[in-house]
Design a protein around this motif. Structure first.
Motif, mmCIF file in Angstrom:
data_model
loop_
_atom_site.group_PDB
_atom_site.id
_atom_site.type_symbol
_atom_site.label_atom_id
_atom_site.label_comp_id
_atom_site.label_asym_id
_atom_site.label_seq_id
_atom_site.Cartn_x
_atom_site.Cartn_y
_atom_site.Cartn_z
ATOM 1 N N LEU A 310 42.731 48.755 49.316
ATOM 2 C CA LEU A 310 43.802 48.321 50.451
ATOM 3 C C LEU A 310 42.922 47.343 51.589
ATOM 4 N N ALA A 311 41.838 47.844 51.698
ATOM 5 C CA ALA A 311 40.820 47.286 52.638
ATOM 6 C C ALA A 311 40.507 45.757 52.034
ATOM 7 N N ALA A 312 40.509 45.595 50.943
ATOM 8 C CA ALA A 312 40.120 44.267 50.396
ATOM 9 C C ALA A 312 41.299 43.388 50.551
ATOM 10 N N GLN A 313 42.483 43.768 50.316
ATOM 11 C CA GLN A 313 43.599 43.101 50.489
ATOM 12 C C GLN A 313 44.193 42.640 52.102
ATOM 13 N N VAL A 314 44.200 43.724 52.652
ATOM 14 C CA VAL A 314 44.580 43.520 54.084
ATOM 15 C C VAL A 314 43.390 43.335 55.121
ATOM 16 N N ALA A 315 42.131 43.427 54.786
ATOM 17 C CA ALA A 315 41.087 43.403 55.953
ATOM 18 C C ALA A 315 39.698 42.961 55.321
ATOM 19 N N ALA A 316 40.050 41.845 54.494
ATOM 20 C CA ALA A 316 38.850 41.587 53.687
ATOM 21 C C ALA A 316 37.530 41.190 54.587
#
Length: 516
Positions: A310-316
């Motif tokens: 999720l972090a890679a997708q929305v807060a890279a």
């Protein structure tokens, strides 16, 4: 090889090499077989609730199932409260419960009971071994079942234990942790990027690892979502260099306020929160009616991997906000709950394991230890008090190179005070801060919260621990644990500092009395 020997050898080969025990006649062949399998460490406890709580603490710190040895249905019944806490914490555990010999069952002996029914109240897996040839395979299945985050109970008839014919069984290969479905990830990504008030409620494997907390903090930094941890996590890593994640408060009115205005609640390793009890005119959950609950990962799934994805997708490119090292100043003067918290925060050792059963006396403890050196925090997952001292036993056996600090309320200490004897016998590096306010203070608050009006002198007597006053210094020293008594902040700092520096168990009784 008899059934007991095959059972213990199979447990050890499957990674279960500690057994917290309170045995009786039906378990004597298991006890004797410990000398045949020296890799199994047997730890004697003087009450079954200590054995089950210690197995809970051991498993929380190792991630592997611990074993208990309990005597028939009444013995398992005595351990039930801390088995309840372990079940709520998804602790892997294998209970071996002795039973009467198969031919003796029909005679309805005085200790005959329905062990399977008692076990079923807390166990996700229950089996009765019916032959010595089966017991090792049953044990291997029990370990595999426990490793899935549940309690497994194996009932062992005495004659199955003593009869020859046992054969060691190979461990059952572990199942990989379930991965989160892509559809769940997409649903949560849309929620956290939608611009509405969002809370990520963290629990389970997410709060037990640095990777999970940092991934959650990246999501928060990149989307504006707020982070909260479940109220009583089984194990949480904390301290300097980690995100500052507060816990959802316990009191219902405060929990409702903490989630007020939330439009999206994302569960990562946690379940949707509910209040512990029903209260007049109060909804059963702090989640607002107009809030949508999204499940990123359920307990038992790989929540860390899901949050990292999720972090890679929305807060890279987001940088997580991490705590700098900090310590409160040592307080002076009258000893109050907040002063105790400040002393603990100022002196907490590196790599400590903190077992928290402070109940109402833990005022400010989360705030004043947040910037302390890295440590693990074990909480009261199921609400059945009396787990603090036993869990410390298990944690200390699991981590002999780490200091264990227990924040222990006085009333709940008396449920399992026998754990002090095991600490002394095993010379465990456990320091107990005993909060002595001479009352069941949490129940005094609950009395008014549930609207019980007209409570007078008789009601007060059921919530007061005075007359006679409990002398924890005498209780501890009587069981072999050095103990001191502190009535000021200065005395507590001196005594706690000494206790933390010296090896072996210690107890410091922190006397908390109203100002006057």
């Amino acid at each position: 090889m008899n059934g007991a020997q095959a059972l213990i050898r199979t447990l050890v080969d499957a990674g279960v090499d500690v057994c917290f025990a309170n045995p009786g006649t039906s378990e004597m062949h298991f006890v004797a077989a410990l000398d045949d399998v020296p890799e199994m460490r047997g730890v004697l406890t003087l009450f079954e609730g200590v054995a089950t709580g210690a197995a809970d603490g051991w498993a929380r710190m190792t991630g592997r199932p611990a074993a208990t040895l309990l005597h028939l249905g009444p013995g398992m019944g005595n351990g039930l409260a801390n088995l309840h806490n372990a079940r709520r914490g998804r602790t892997p555990m294998v209970n071996v419960v002795g039973d009467h010999g198969r031919s003796h069952k029909r005679l309805d002996a005085p200790l005959e009971s329905d062990i399977d029914a008692v076990a079923g109240t807390v166990s996700g897996w229950v089996r009765r071994s019916l032959a010595p040839e089966d017991v090792a395979a049953d044990a291997a299945d029990a370990v595999a079942a426990a490793a899935r985050g549940q309690i497994a109970t194996l009932v062992l008839p005495a004659d199955v234990s003593w009869s020859d014919g046992g054969v060691v069984a190979d461990p059952v290969p572990p199942r990989p942790r379930p991965q989160v479905a892509p559809s769940a990830l997409e649903d949560v990504a849309a929620a956290v990027q939608g611009g509405e008030a969002t809370v990520l409620l963290l629990g389970g494997d997410v709060v037990a690892s640095e990777a999970g907390l940092v991934a959650a903090a990246r999501v928060a930094a990149g989307t504006g979502a707020r982070l909260l941890a479940e109220t009583f996590p089984a194990r949480m890593v904390r301290g300097a260099g980690l995100p500052d994640v507060g816990k959802l408060p316990y009191p219902p009115e405060v929990a409702i306020k903490a989630l007020a205005g939330t439009r999206h609640l994302v569960l990562a390793g946690a379940t949707s929160p509910v209040h512990f009890f029903a209260y007049p005119g109060v909804p059963g959950t702090p989640v607002p009616e107009d809030c949508t609950v999204h499940v990123l990962s359920a307990p038992g799934e790989d929540g860390v991997a899901a949050l990292e994805a999720l972090a890679a997708q929305v807060a890279a490119d987001a940088e997580p906000e991490l705590l700098e090292a900090s310590r409160p100043e040592l307080p002076t003067g009258r000893l109050t709950p907040r002063a105790v918290s400040a002393v603990v925060g100022a002196l907490l050792p590196e790599r400590a394991v903190v077992v928290d059963e402070a109940i109402t006396s833990g005022v400010g403890i989360a705030e004043l230890t947040s910037g302390a050196p890295r440590h693990d925090w074990l909480a009261l997952t199921g609400g059945a008090i009396g787990d603090g001292l036993p869990m410390a036993v298990g944690a200390a056996v699991a981590c002999p190179d780490r200091p264990v600090l227990v924040l222990q309320a006085d009333g709940s200490a008396m449920y399992t005070v026998q754990a002090l004897w095991t600490m002394a016998r095993e010379q465990l590096d456990v320091t107990v801060v005993l909060y002595d306010n001479a009352s069941y203070a949490i129940l005094q608050g609950e009395l008014s919260r549930v609207g019980a009006t007209g409570a007078g002198e008789k009601a007060g007597q059921l919530l007061d621990l005075g007359g006679p006053t409990l002398d924890f210094v005498a209780l501890a020293t009587g069981m072999g644990v050095p103990a001191t008594r502190a009535e000021t902040a200065e005395e507590l700092a001196e005594q706690l500092g000494t206790a933390l520096r010296e090896p072996g168990p210690h107890l410091v009784q922190a006397v908390l009395r109203p100002a006057g």
